[in-house]
Scaffold this motif. Structure first.
Motif, PDB file in Angstrom:
ATOM      1  N   LEU A  20       0.842  -1.195   0.000  1.00 17.34           N
ATOM      2  CA  LEU A  20       0.000   0.000   0.000  1.00 17.34           C
ATOM      3  C   LEU A  20       0.878   1.246   0.000  1.00 17.34           C
ATOM      4  O   LEU A  20       0.715   2.157   0.813  1.00 17.34           O
ATOM      5  CB  LEU A  20      -0.927   0.012   1.222  1.00 17.34           C
ATOM      6  N   ASP A  22       2.987   4.190  -2.599  1.00 19.18           N
ATOM      7  CA  ASP A  22       3.200   4.778  -3.913  1.00 19.18           C
ATOM      8  C   ASP A  22       4.685   5.123  -4.030  1.00 19.18           C
ATOM      9  O   ASP A  22       5.281   5.632  -3.089  1.00 19.18           O
ATOM     10  CB  ASP A  22       2.347   6.047  -4.048  1.00 19.18           C
ATOM     11  N   GLY A 234      -9.594  -1.283   3.360  1.00 18.93           N
ATOM     12  CA  GLY A 234     -10.076   0.083   3.180  1.00 18.93           C
ATOM     13  C   GLY A 234     -10.865   0.627   4.355  1.00 18.93           C
ATOM     14  O   GLY A 234     -11.780   1.435   4.171  1.00 18.93           O
ATOM     15  N   THR A 237     -10.143   6.283   5.606  1.00 19.22           N
ATOM     16  CA  THR A 237     -10.115   7.214   4.483  1.00 19.22           C
ATOM     17  C   THR A 237     -10.043   8.637   5.029  1.00 19.22           C
ATOM     18  O   THR A 237      -9.867   8.841   6.233  1.00 19.22           O
ATOM     19  CB  THR A 237     -11.337   7.024   3.561  1.00 19.22           C
ATOM     20  N   GLN A 268      -4.452   3.957   3.070  1.00 19.23           N
ATOM     21  CA  GLN A 268      -5.252   3.136   2.169  1.00 19.23           C
ATOM     22  C   GLN A 268      -4.454   2.914   0.883  1.00 19.23           C
ATOM     23  O   GLN A 268      -3.361   3.469   0.721  1.00 19.23           O
ATOM     24  CB  GLN A 268      -6.602   3.785   1.886  1.00 19.23           C
ATOM     25  N   ASP A 269      -4.977   2.109   0.003  1.00 17.36           N
ATOM     26  CA  ASP A 269      -4.275   1.757  -1.230  1.00 17.36           C
ATOM     27  C   ASP A 269      -4.205   2.976  -2.148  1.00 17.36           C
ATOM     28  O   ASP A 269      -5.235   3.455  -2.624  1.00 17.36           O
ATOM     29  CB  ASP A 269      -5.015   0.619  -1.937  1.00 17.36           C
ATOM     30  N   ARG A 271      -3.291   3.215  -5.129  1.00 18.08           N
ATOM     31  CA  ARG A 271      -3.708   2.951  -6.508  1.00 18.08           C
ATOM     32  C   ARG A 271      -5.227   3.060  -6.648  1.00 18.08           C
ATOM     33  O   ARG A 271      -5.734   3.536  -7.656  1.00 18.08           O
ATOM     34  CB  ARG A 271      -3.227   1.564  -6.948  1.00 18.08           C
ATOM     35  N   LYS A 272      -5.934   2.636  -5.632  1.00 17.34           N
ATOM     36  CA  LYS A 272      -7.396   2.759  -5.642  1.00 17.34           C
ATOM     37  C   LYS A 272      -7.847   4.143  -5.191  1.00 17.34           C
ATOM     38  O   LYS A 272      -8.915   4.613  -5.590  1.00 17.34           O
ATOM     39  CB  LYS A 272      -8.012   1.698  -4.726  1.00 17.34           C
ATOM     40  N   ASN A 273      -7.049   4.759  -4.334  1.00 19.40           N
ATOM     41  CA  ASN A 273      -7.389   6.060  -3.760  1.00 19.40           C
ATOM     42  C   ASN A 273      -6.180   6.979  -3.892  1.00 19.40           C
ATOM     43  O   ASN A 273      -5.405   7.130  -2.947  1.00 19.40           O
ATOM     44  CB  ASN A 273      -7.781   5.909  -2.290  1.00 19.40           C
TER      45      ASN A 273
END
Length: 305
Positions: A20, A22, A234, A237, A268-269, A271-273
């Motif tokens: 998780l 970047d 998840g 957030t 959180q991830d 890539r998704k968020n």
């Protein structure tokens, strides 16, 4: 009343769940958060360890250091060992003008162990809690004497997790150890955030505005799933994207006269968020509710610049 908005780099790099994370530099992390409107960033693993290296990076980004996590072990170890480990951090944080060090208890904690379900977290006896709170008070007083206050972070999967554990810790500790209120961790544990603010506002010196996805938390099996499982699914957030009413939370803090940092810490991830998008959502929601509560947001990280 004045307030400052900061972020945690955990939205970009997760120290416990490498998947998780970047692959962005510290400079890019700071640039993204500043472009979203945040003037502070808590310390992360890609930060330099000396003020001579850190300050130029922060000033170039127009972002100040607004805190950082210290992994404390006072539930099991003595004051001396923790003093030795935290001293370099105190020196660094003083040199760069940070407001506090966040004390997170990792002794007996299962927060970083994906193999241990939530239901297996350690529970302190009344006598253990009293002794632990006394040690934290002494440690907090010592850190303040060195010129750097602490902020105690109640945390999922740690020895102070539930609202009644926070109440017990606060009862047996003293003003020498202020409290970090984390809305997301308290709500995850089933606590009442507004009641905790009412009960402990005099000791709150730092706030994490972490939101939760209640549907994710409601779907967890505490006998089988860990804290890190919840994060990966998840559970957390940013304000404006989750289930908590930050209008009410911020208003209650304002009612008690809290001034200082509100820090978005939402792992959180990425890539998704995407962190930049999430930063923008969080900043917009916090700006809205804070202005409605009578706060004036500071916009300069380094007013002397």
């Amino acid at each position: 009343m004045k307030a400052k908005l900061g972020m945690s780099p955990i939205a970009w790099w997760n120290d416990d769940l490498v998947e998780l994370s970047d692959d962005v530099s510290l400079e890019e992390c700071l640039r993204q958060s500043r472009s979203a409107g945040f003037i502070g960033m808590e310390q992360g693993r890609r930060f330099p360890s000396t003020p001579d290296e850190m300050l130029p990076i922060l000033r170039k980004a127009d972002v100040t250091l607004c805190g950082g996590w210290f992994s404390g072990t006072l539930v099991d170890e003595e004051l001396a060992a923790n003093k030795d480990r935290i001293q370099p951090m105190i020196d660094l944080f003083k040199a760069v003008g940070a407001p506090c060090i966040v004390y997170g208890e990792v002794g007996r904690s299962i927060q970083g162990d994906r193999a241990k379900p939530l239901a297996t977290k350690a529970v302190l006896s009344d006598d253990e809690m009293k002794a632990y709170a006394g040690k934290l008070t002494a440690f907090g007083e010592w850190c303040a004497e060195q010129g750097m206050p602490l902020s105690y972070h109640h945390h999922m999967a740690a020895v102070v997790q539930f609202e009644h554990e926070i109440d017990a810790f606060m009862k047996h500790s003293g003003e020498g150890i202020p409290l970090l209120l984390d809305a997301g961790h308290l709500a995850f544990a089933g606590g009442d955030v507004l009641r905790a603010i009412d009960n402990h506002h005099k000791r709150i010196n730092h706030v994490h505005v972490k939101d939760i996805r209640q549907t994710v938390i409601d779907g967890l099996d505490w006998s089988k799933q860990s804290f890190l499982d919840a994060v990966a699914l998840g559970a957390f957030t940013v304000p404006g994207d989750g289930s908590l009413d930050f209008g009410a939370i911020v208003q209650r803090l304002a009612d008690h006269g809290y001034e200082g940092w509100f820090v978005v810490e939402a792992e959180q991830d990425p890539r998704k968020n995407p962190p930049l998008k999430m930063a923008e959502v969080g900043h917009a929601e916090l700006t809205r509710v804070m202005q409605a509560s009578g706060y004036t947001l500071e916009t300069q990280a380094f007013p002397d610049a």
